[in-house]
Design a protein around this motif. Structure first.
Motif, mmCIF file in Angstrom:
data_model
loop_
_atom_site.group_PDB
_atom_site.id
_atom_site.type_symbol
_atom_site.label_atom_id
_atom_site.label_comp_id
_atom_site.label_asym_id
_atom_site.label_seq_id
_atom_site.Cartn_x
_atom_site.Cartn_y
_atom_site.Cartn_z
ATOM 1 N N ARG A 1 1.451 -0.948 0.425
ATOM 2 C CA ARG A 1 0.135 -0.107 0.191
ATOM 3 C C ARG A 1 0.817 1.066 0.041
ATOM 4 N NH1 ARG A 1 -3.718 -0.319 5.535
ATOM 5 N NH2 ARG A 1 -4.080 1.624 4.352
ATOM 6 N N ALA A 2 1.870 1.245 0.911
ATOM 7 C CA ALA A 2 2.777 2.640 0.350
ATOM 8 C C ALA A 2 3.795 2.541 -0.776
ATOM 9 C CB ALA A 2 4.056 2.025 1.471
ATOM 10 N N ALA A 3 4.298 1.995 -1.345
ATOM 11 C CA ALA A 3 3.717 1.819 -2.760
ATOM 12 C C ALA A 3 3.544 2.213 -3.710
ATOM 13 C CB ALA A 3 4.845 0.112 -3.091
ATOM 14 N N THR A 4 2.441 2.365 -3.133
ATOM 15 C CA THR A 4 1.111 2.662 -4.288
ATOM 16 C C THR A 4 0.796 4.196 -3.939
ATOM 17 O OG1 THR A 4 -0.792 0.807 -3.775
ATOM 18 C CG2 THR A 4 1.069 0.226 -5.683
ATOM 19 N N ALA A 5 0.629 4.766 -2.761
ATOM 20 C CA ALA A 5 0.002 5.708 -2.597
ATOM 21 C C ALA A 5 0.689 6.794 -3.534
ATOM 22 C CB ALA A 5 0.402 6.032 -0.468
ATOM 23 N N THR A 6 -0.196 7.744 -3.645
ATOM 24 C CA THR A 6 0.361 8.870 -3.999
ATOM 25 C C THR A 6 1.047 10.120 -3.913
ATOM 26 O OG1 THR A 6 -1.908 9.676 -4.622
ATOM 27 C CG2 THR A 6 -0.706 7.934 -6.510
ATOM 28 N N ASP A 7 -0.249 9.613 -2.619
ATOM 29 C CA ASP A 7 -0.221 10.966 -0.964
ATOM 30 C C ASP A 7 2.119 10.710 -0.200
ATOM 31 O OD1 ASP A 7 0.488 12.834 1.166
ATOM 32 O OD2 ASP A 7 -1.841 12.959 0.852
ATOM 33 N N PRO A 8 2.426 11.583 -0.589
ATOM 34 C CA PRO A 8 4.038 11.276 0.210
ATOM 35 C C PRO A 8 3.812 11.070 1.593
ATOM 36 C CG PRO A 8 4.497 12.946 -1.452
ATOM 37 C CD PRO A 8 2.678 13.083 -1.115
ATOM 38 N N ALA A 9 2.816 11.694 2.829
ATOM 39 C CA ALA A 9 2.712 11.799 3.588
ATOM 40 C C ALA A 9 1.761 9.955 4.192
ATOM 41 C CB ALA A 9 2.118 12.502 4.294
ATOM 42 N N VAL A 10 0.959 9.875 2.918
ATOM 43 C CA VAL A 10 0.728 8.597 3.721
ATOM 44 C C VAL A 10 1.262 7.364 3.708
ATOM 45 C CG1 VAL A 10 -1.211 6.834 2.507
ATOM 46 C CG2 VAL A 10 -2.027 9.195 3.080
ATOM 47 N N ARG A 11 2.285 8.274 1.748
ATOM 48 C CA ARG A 11 3.070 6.379 1.496
ATOM 49 C C ARG A 11 4.034 6.211 3.093
ATOM 50 N NH1 ARG A 11 5.978 7.643 -3.495
ATOM 51 N NH2 ARG A 11 4.626 7.266 -4.699
ATOM 52 N N VAL A 12 4.713 7.811 3.642
ATOM 53 C CA VAL A 12 5.572 7.401 4.881
ATOM 54 C C VAL A 12 4.561 7.010 6.254
ATOM 55 C CG1 VAL A 12 6.597 8.711 6.728
ATOM 56 C CG2 VAL A 12 6.749 9.340 3.886
ATOM 57 N N GLU A 13 3.489 6.816 6.321
ATOM 58 C CA GLU A 13 2.754 6.497 7.314
ATOM 59 C C GLU A 13 2.762 5.027 7.105
ATOM 60 O OE1 GLU A 13 -1.764 7.159 9.642
ATOM 61 O OE2 GLU A 13 -0.810 8.242 7.418
ATOM 62 N N LEU A 14 2.339 4.699 5.697
ATOM 63 C CA LEU A 14 2.125 3.686 5.883
ATOM 64 C C LEU A 14 3.680 2.721 5.352
ATOM 65 C CD1 LEU A 14 -0.379 3.030 3.011
ATOM 66 C CD2 LEU A 14 -0.998 2.592 5.050
ATOM 67 N N GLY A 15 4.835 3.035 4.942
ATOM 68 C CA GLY A 15 6.123 3.007 5.263
ATOM 69 C C GLY A 15 6.518 2.829 6.553
ATOM 70 N N THR A 16 6.229 3.151 7.556
ATOM 71 C CA THR A 16 6.624 3.859 8.930
ATOM 72 C C THR A 16 6.029 2.125 9.551
ATOM 73 O OG1 THR A 16 7.679 5.885 8.875
ATOM 74 C CG2 THR A 16 7.219 4.776 10.825
#
Length: 442
Positions: A108-123
């Motif tokens: 989900r982090a890899a496909t998120a377009t919003d950087p903040a969401v990407r970081v939140e999911l990845g973290t």
């Protein structure tokens, strides 16, 4: 039931440890089946993996005994070990496995377009790792055989988070979360380069250079290669003190206030700029377009728009640190208000959106007091009872003022398919929101 494989093996039920498997090989067998939950694993393959390529002559019979013991231990908790022909499988339902949760979050982090969401999911995904996969159950050789995909996904997610956080200016978080991982995997050049950049921005040039030396020795010793272009470029820029490493380039449509990136004030009214904190209402949403990433951005934005005073902003930021869950809930309300207000301003017939905005405006009115200011003029001020909702109510009050103002009928939306920002156009001749506001594609 919960199983933890990303580190020492643990089985828990309602938060309490459950003893599973008298022998190390029993727990190893269960872990292998959990990694393949929902899929049958051939007995021959299980024998090979459980005894790490050196099974005894009685391995198949012993394996069957292990399965029976596991069934006896797990069945009371609703976890089934099924026989499927000449294979065994753990049913995918009735339990959770941290490895499966990690994979879901990472993808989900890899496909998120919003950087903040990407970081939140990845973290969140990286936080599930408590050590090496199957620590205490598997050696490096077996770990490579059963978990290469997980390890690769872990490192790819780490590289993704590091780059996005650097772009957002959060070098301290990169160091805190990923320094240890970069030292453990020095041949992952992208990760090492990002952590080196973060260290340099934190005035830890010596540590950055030591990390480079660690990577250089690993690449030369293990792989017989020189560092690639990306890593070597960062190394040379650190040595020369290149200012391009200092901080990410600011987007052309942003302004930095109190260490928070905010959009330009281009709408002509605070309520419009509140809507414009999400550039790209139509079409593909651009990386970096979402400025309402966290509660601090909401509080700082309200101060930047002069809707609350500086002392209140300081107080709100302190309160948010003490009550992160409450701050997060207010942020969700602010995003909902923003979407409803945007609908009101772009579709006057959207009565449901108007009603939602009206409820928030009324709540803001109940939390407002009328007082005499230092300049002798009367003014509305939000009561301290508003608490963390103060910036939300400030935005709502501004929205109520605009919706009651005839200027509301001169509000236009930028026609760019990548933008949609709102602005007031009295002349009816202005076509675009502002020069370069739509921003470049990344």
């Amino acid at each position: 039931m919960e199983f933890q494989l990303l580190g020492p093996f643990e089985a828990r039920h309602e938060g309490r440890p459950v003893p599973v498997g008298l022998r190390r090989q029993e727990r190893r067998l269960l872990a292998i089946l959990l990694l393949e939950a929902g899929h049958a694993v051939a007995i021959d393959r299980l024998v090979d993996l459980v005894w790490d390529g050196d099974p005894p002559a009685s391995a198949r019979g012993t394996l069957h005994t292990y399965v029976n013991r596991l069934r006896a231990a797990l069945t009371p908790y609703g976890v089934d070990v099924e026989t499927r022909g000449d294979a065994y499988a753990v049913d995918a339902g009735g339990h959770t496995v941290d490895a499966a949760r990690f994979t879901e979050l990472a993808r989900r982090a890899a496909t998120a377009t919003d950087p903040a969401v990407r970081v939140e999911l990845g973290t969140e995904a990286l936080g599930l790792w408590r050590g090496p996969l199957l620590a205490g159950l598997a050696g490096d050789g077996l770990r490579r055989r059963v978990g290469t995909g997980l390890e690769d996904l872990r490192l790819t997610t780490a590289e993704l988070c590091a780059q996005v956080q650097l772009d957002m200016g959060y070098h301290d978080r990169v160091i805190a979360v990923l320094m240890e991982l970069a030292e453990a995997y020095p041949t992952r050049e992208g990760l090492v380069a990002s952590v080196m950049t973060a260290l340099y921005r934190a005035a830890r040039q010596a540590d950055a250079l030591r990390l480079y030396e660690l990577a250089y020795k690993a690449l030369a010793g293990e792989l017989g290669v020189e560092p690639g272009v990306e890593l070597e470029t960062v190394h040379q820029r650190i040595l020369s003190g290149d200012p391009r490493l200092e901080r990410p380039a600011a987007p052309v449509y942003a302004v930095r206030v109190r260490e928070v990136w905010l959009p330009w004030s281009v709408g002509g009214h605070p309520a419009l700029d509140f809507c414009n904190t999400y550039a790209g209402w139509g079409g593909e949403r651009m990386p970096g377009a979402e400025w309402l990433r966290g509660y601090p951005a909401l509080a700082v934005w309200a101060g930047y728009q002069d809707l609350v005073d500086d002392a209140s902003v300081n107080r709100l930021l302190d309160e948010a640190r003490l009550d992160p869950l409450g701050a997060s809930a207010v942020l969700d309300e602010a995003r909902a208000l923003r979407a409803d207000l945007y609908s009101c301003l772009t579709d006057p017939d959207d009565t449901a959106a108007f009603a939602a905005v009206a409820r928030c405006v009324e709540a803001a009115a109940r939390m407002s007091v009328y007082e005499r200011g230092p300049d002798g003029l009367g003014r509305w001020r939000l009561s301290r009872e508003a608490g963390l909702r103060a910036p939300l109510y400030a935005a709502a009050r501004s929205a109520g003022d605009l919706l009651a103002d005839p200027r509301r009928w001169s509000v236009c939306a930028c026609p760019s398919p990548r933008c949609g920002w709102l602005f007031i156009d009295h002349s009816g001749q202005r076509r675009w929101c502002s020069l370069a506001t739509c921003g470049p594609r990344s």
